[in-house]
Write a protein that holds these residues in place. Structure first.
Motif, short mmCIF file in Angstrom:
data_model
loop_
_atom_site.label_atom_id
_atom_site.label_comp_id
_atom_site.label_asym_id
_atom_site.label_seq_id
_atom_site.Cartn_x
_atom_site.Cartn_y
_atom_site.Cartn_z
N LEU A 114 16.86 46.47 28.71
CA LEU A 114 17.82 45.38 28.52
C LEU A 114 17.98 45.00 27.04
CD1 LEU A 114 19.74 43.45 29.94
CD2 LEU A 114 17.84 41.83 30.20
N PRO A 115 16.91 44.85 26.24
CA PRO A 115 17.10 44.58 24.81
C PRO A 115 17.83 45.71 24.08
CG PRO A 115 14.87 44.00 25.48
CD PRO A 115 15.48 44.76 26.62
N VAL A 116 17.62 46.96 24.53
CA VAL A 116 18.31 48.08 23.89
C VAL A 116 19.81 47.98 24.16
CG1 VAL A 116 18.48 50.58 23.77
CG2 VAL A 116 16.25 49.50 24.10
N PHE A 117 20.19 47.63 25.39
CA PHE A 117 21.60 47.45 25.71
C PHE A 117 22.20 46.31 24.87
CE2 PHE A 117 20.53 49.16 30.17
CZ PHE A 117 20.72 50.46 29.72
N ALA A 118 21.41 45.25 24.68
CA ALA A 118 21.88 44.14 23.85
C ALA A 118 22.10 44.60 22.42
CB ALA A 118 20.87 42.99 23.90
N ALA A 119 21.20 45.45 21.90
CA ALA A 119 21.36 45.97 20.54
C ALA A 119 22.62 46.82 20.43
CB ALA A 119 20.13 46.77 20.14
N LEU A 120 22.89 47.64 21.47
CA LEU A 120 24.11 48.44 21.46
C LEU A 120 25.35 47.56 21.47
CD1 LEU A 120 23.11 51.26 23.99
CD2 LEU A 120 23.54 51.54 21.53
N TRP A 121 25.31 46.49 22.23
CA TRP A 121 26.46 45.60 22.34
C TRP A 121 26.73 44.89 21.00
CZ3 TRP A 121 27.16 40.26 22.00
CH2 TRP A 121 28.40 39.79 22.47
N VAL A 122 25.66 44.41 20.35
CA VAL A 122 25.83 43.73 19.06
C VAL A 122 26.27 44.72 17.99
CG1 VAL A 122 24.62 42.46 17.25
CG2 VAL A 122 24.20 41.90 19.64
N ALA A 123 25.71 45.95 18.03
CA ALA A 123 26.07 46.94 17.02
C ALA A 123 27.54 47.34 17.14
CB ALA A 123 25.17 48.17 17.16
N ARG A 124 28.07 47.41 18.37
CA ARG A 124 29.47 47.79 18.55
C ARG A 124 30.42 46.66 18.17
NH1 ARG A 124 30.91 52.14 21.60
NH2 ARG A 124 32.77 51.02 22.32
N SER A 125 29.95 45.42 18.30
CA SER A 125 30.83 44.30 17.99
C SER A 125 31.13 44.22 16.50
CB SER A 125 30.21 42.98 18.47
OG SER A 125 28.98 42.73 17.77
N GLY A 126 30.17 44.59 15.65
CA GLY A 126 30.42 44.67 14.21
C GLY A 126 30.35 43.35 13.48
N ASN A 127 30.95 42.26 14.01
CA ASN A 127 30.96 40.95 13.36
C ASN A 127 31.46 41.04 11.92
OD1 ASN A 127 29.94 39.60 15.62
ND2 ASN A 127 27.84 40.11 15.06
N ARG A 128 32.66 41.53 11.77
CA ARG A 128 33.29 41.60 10.45
C ARG A 128 34.09 40.32 10.24
NH1 ARG A 128 36.65 46.87 10.95
NH2 ARG A 128 37.38 46.18 8.89
N LEU A 129 33.61 39.50 9.31
CA LEU A 129 34.20 38.18 9.09
C LEU A 129 34.65 38.03 7.65
CD1 LEU A 129 31.54 36.01 10.95
CD2 LEU A 129 33.71 36.82 11.86
N GLY A 130 35.68 37.22 7.45
CA GLY A 130 36.13 36.83 6.12
C GLY A 130 35.90 35.34 5.93
#
Length: 414
Positions: free
Chosen positions: A44-60
């Motif tokens: 489950l934590p690995v899936f969470a890491a994949l989800w956060v990594a794909r989201s990217g969180n690119r902010l200005g």
């Protein structure tokens, strides 16, 4: 993904440890259901890491201040505008990094933002201590919905805030140092000038070539033109003694802070009266550009910014290299602390250089008594500084810890 795997929270690590333990126990006991449950918990934590990594969180980020310069005790409004330039984000926790003098660090929770969405946030800061402060950078924490993973991003941009001393309004008094009495400019004929550096200036595009002063041009090496008339404006030097040994007290309630407030109030008042004002401290000239035109509304700004960061210095003696005929013409207003015999000799010479001399003498005894400083002792039988200055041609007034600056200023006008 590698960074995400290193961002597991305590809960995420616990899930991994519990899942692996369940898998191991299931293998030993032959319980296949326990193995499957343990594997699910561990992954489950690995899936969470994949989800956060794909989201990217690119902010200005865009940060603006309601005012880049505020007085001590005033509030400044900071506006933040976050723009999502990447995929949809999860819940974000943002924290603004600010100095301790501006208060606690503002923290905000932002729900998920879709691509192109913008969120505006504003908060207030208030400083009780003068100085220059950097607001930022902004730190963003991204996490998954289960709290198993947390990543941090830090922006690099900051904004500067200058907290200047609080000024007090002063009543108008008759001043002997004003050339015109009203602070207005008065033309002076060219023939009244003597020195070439006073009656000529650098050539500017558009000047009439018939006004070129060839003798000065040959001497300087660049085109110089005559100044047919020159504004004659009142000048004032505000001198503040910021040596540590002449002041008492600590922090915002020390005598040096009272001296800085007095100097700032004098500079603003005299500038409004039409004076050209400059600041001189125990180390000499404090403004690189010298005199500042009193007709310009923003003229006290560089002086107030210098006072915002004016420290106490460990020097024993005052620097006197700035004293000459060209810079002391006009009026001098001094804000003094404790004055010894060597300082009195300098002040006596300073009075003879200028056209008028005024002094606000801080009664540092009142600060020493309340702060219980044993190294400060009274010297009986010695003439008080203000009285001594008055005997030597100055107009002087005492200013105690609880004294009124307006009253002391009015006393100088009598």
């Amino acid at each position: 993904m590698r960074e995400a795997l290193h961002g597991f929270t305590l809960r995420g690590r616990s899930f991994v440890a519990a899942g692996l333990t369940a898998v191991l126990c299931g293998i030993v006991l032959g319980e296949h259901d326990l193995v499957r449950i343990g594997a699910l918990v561990a992954l489950l934590p690995v899936f969470a890491a994949l989800w956060v990594a794909r989201s990217g969180n690119r902010l200005g980020l865009a940060r603006t201040l309601g005012a880049s310069q505020v007085e001590v005790g005033q509030r400044a409004v900071v506006h933040l505008e976050l723009t999502n330039v990447g995929p949809t984000t999860g819940v974000l926790l943002i924290e603004e990094q600010i100095p301790w003098a501006l208060g606690s660090r503002p923290r905000f929770v932002i729900d998920g933002m879709r691509p192109g969405w913008t969120r505006s946030i504003h908060y207030q800061v208030q400083a009780e201590v003068r100085g220059k402060y950097d607001i930022g950078p902004l730190r963003v924490r991204a996490s998954d919905p289960f709290g198993l993973l947390e990543l941090q991003r830090t922006f690099t941009k900051t904004a500067g805030l200058v907290v200047i001393p609080a000024t007090e309004p002063l009543p108008p008094i008759p001043l002997l140092g004003a050339w015109t009495g009203t602070g207005d400019n008065r033309p002076r004929p060219f023939a009244s000038g003597g020195a070439a550096d006073v009656t000529v200036r650098d050539y500017r595009v558009g000047d009439d070539l018939r006004r070129v002063h060839w003798r000065s041009t040959a001497k300087v090496g660049s085109l110089m033109v005559r100044r047919e008339e020159q504004p004659w404006q009142s000048r004032c030097t505000v001198f503040i003694d910021n040596r540590a040994r002449v002041h008492r007290g600590q922090g915002p309630h020390s005598s040096i802070e009272r001296a800085v407030t007095a100097a700032a109030s004098l500079a603003v008042h005299l500038s409004a009266q039409g004076f050209q004002v400059r600041l001189v401290s125990a180390l000499g000239e404090e403004i690189e550009h010298g005199w500042h035109d009193g007709d310009v509304a923003a003229s006290p700004r560089p002086l107030l910014e210098r006072l915002a960061v004016l420290p106490t210095v460990p020097n024993h003696d005052l620097y006197t290299g700035w004293v000459d005929e060209s810079v002391t013409a006009g009026m001098c207003v001094a804000v003094l602390g404790d004055v010894d015999d060597h300082d009195r000799d300098f002040l006596a010479r300073l009075h003879h250089r200028g056209s008028a001399s005024y002094a606000l003498v801080l009664d540092v005894d009142t600060w020493a008594a309340r702060t219980l400083q044993p190294d400060f002792v009274r010297r009986p039988g010695r003439l008080p500084t203000a009285a001594w200055l008055r005997q030597h041609g100055w107009k002087a007034a005492d200013l105690g810890r609880d004294g009124s600056l307006q009253t002391a200023w009015q006393e100088l006008g009598r």
